[in-house]
Design a protein around this motif. Structure first.
Motif, PDB file in Angstrom:
ATOM      1  N   ARG A  71      52.800  61.059  14.408  1.00  0.00           N
ATOM      2  CA  ARG A  71      52.205  59.729  14.538  1.00  0.00           C
ATOM      3  C   ARG A  71      50.829  59.922  15.164  1.00  0.00           C
ATOM      4  O   ARG A  71      50.617  60.839  15.960  1.00  0.00           O
ATOM      5  N   TYR A  72      49.902  59.063  14.798  1.00  0.00           N
ATOM      6  CA  TYR A  72      48.535  59.239  15.271  1.00  0.00           C
ATOM      7  C   TYR A  72      47.864  57.882  15.449  1.00  0.00           C
ATOM      8  O   TYR A  72      48.353  56.839  14.971  1.00  0.00           O
ATOM      9  N   GLN A  73      46.745  57.914  16.150  1.00  0.00           N
ATOM     10  CA  GLN A  73      45.911  56.726  16.300  1.00  0.00           C
ATOM     11  C   GLN A  73      44.505  57.059  15.811  1.00  0.00           C
ATOM     12  O   GLN A  73      43.939  58.099  16.164  1.00  0.00           O
ATOM     13  N   ARG A  74      43.964  56.176  14.982  1.00  0.00           N
ATOM     14  CA  ARG A  74      42.614  56.346  14.465  1.00  0.00           C
ATOM     15  C   ARG A  74      41.941  54.992  14.428  1.00  0.00           C
ATOM     16  O   ARG A  74      42.482  54.031  13.870  1.00  0.00           O
ATOM     17  N   ALA A 111      47.498  52.629  14.568  1.00  0.00           N
ATOM     18  CA  ALA A 111      48.503  53.701  14.508  1.00  0.00           C
ATOM     19  C   ALA A 111      48.905  53.961  13.063  1.00  0.00           C
ATOM     20  O   ALA A 111      48.934  53.044  12.230  1.00  0.00           O
ATOM     21  N   LEU A 150      49.906  60.730  18.753  1.00  0.00           N
ATOM     22  CA  LEU A 150      50.808  59.943  19.584  1.00  0.00           C
ATOM     23  C   LEU A 150      52.144  60.668  19.687  1.00  0.00           C
ATOM     24  O   LEU A 150      52.416  61.599  18.931  1.00  0.00           O
ATOM     25  N   ASN A 172      51.903  61.075  25.397  1.00  0.00           N
ATOM     26  CA  ASN A 172      51.538  61.720  24.140  1.00  0.00           C
ATOM     27  C   ASN A 172      51.258  63.211  24.306  1.00  0.00           C
ATOM     28  O   ASN A 172      50.930  63.677  25.403  1.00  0.00           O
TER      29      ASN A 172
END
Length: 257
Positions: free
Chosen positions: A6-9, A13, A49, A91
């Motif tokens: 999972r990531y944040q950009r 998310a 994340l 994270n």
């Protein structure tokens, strides 16, 4: 094998599979019918994340024969576990700060985490594998002096639930045989733990089965399998801790006094 992240950009998310330094973006539900969107993004463009959003974090105690022998503790007849507060999660790569209210020993505990993939209630050991989505790296950070501070009540949950005390990730690896894995913990460049998952008292499938008879496990929930010998105090003003499990990856966090 797939490595899910999972990531944040740009404040949003997302999730997908990581191969090398490239994320293949997916849509839908990670655990049920995730679909590639066709978009690929560089790992350097995002902040990772925690790879799932668990409804609970279950942490095992005394689940390795080697540690039980060292502590002269009997091997348990049933899994011994506690729940960590969801608010302790942080994270991969995050900096964890010493709680302002606590000035005692803080220890690292490198562990394997089981990630649940679908709702599990009272499943058999033979069925349990179908409810496991994959495996991840965990650092079960603990304020050790709190556990037995009150002689009348062992404070496991408090000791393990301070903000930031639950980093896990950076990925969830699917199609992994946990019995082949080895957990390695590196503190400030020095290896402090190296132990085989095959030494567990209760296997991954046994843990999922046994615990699912106690409580329903939901997709994204984490079962931290417990740790073995080599747990130690983080003493430096700034401590880099890497939990390395070949086949999964490296979870790296910094603990600051």
């Amino acid at each position: 094998m797939a490595h899910w992240v999972r990531y944040q950009r740009s404040g949003a998310a997302g999730f997908g599979t990581l191969e090398g330094n490239t994320i293949t973006v997916h849509s839908g539900d990670m655990f049920n019918g995730a679909t590639p969107t066709g978009e690929r993004i560089a790992l350097s463009e995002v902040d990772l994340l925690a790879p799932t959003e668990p409804t609970k974090i279950i942490a095992l105690w005394n689940n390795f024969h080697a540690l039980a022998a060292k502590l002269n503790s009997p091997v348990p007849a049933d899994p011994l576990y506690l729940l960590k507060a969801g608010s302790c999660l942080t994270n991969p790569g995050a900096t964890v700060h010493r709680p302002a209210s606590y000035d005692g020993k803080v220890v690292y505990e490198g562990e394997l985490g089981i990630v649940i993939g679908k709702k599990a209630t009272a499943v058999s050991e033979d069925e349990a594998g179908g409810y496991i989505f994959g495996y991840t790296c965990v650092n079960d950070i603990t304020a050790a002096d709190i556990i037995n501070k009150d002689a009348t009540f062992a404070q496991w949950v408090r000791a393990k639930s301070f903000d930031g005390f639950g980093p896990f990730g950076p990925v969830v690896a699917t199609d992994v045989d946990p019995a082949t894995l080895v957990v390695c913990t590196v503190l400030n460049g020095d290896e402090r733990q190296r132990y085989p998952i095959s030494d567990m008292v209760f296997s991954a499938h046994q843990l999922v089965s046994r615990i699912s008879h106690d409580m329903t496990l939901n997709p994204g929930d984490i079962i931290c399998c417990g740790t073995s010998v080599g747990v130690g105090v983080m003493k430096a003003p700034s401590n880099t801790v890497d939990i390395v499990i070949e086949g999964i990856g490296t979870l790296s966090n910094t603990f600051v006094q």
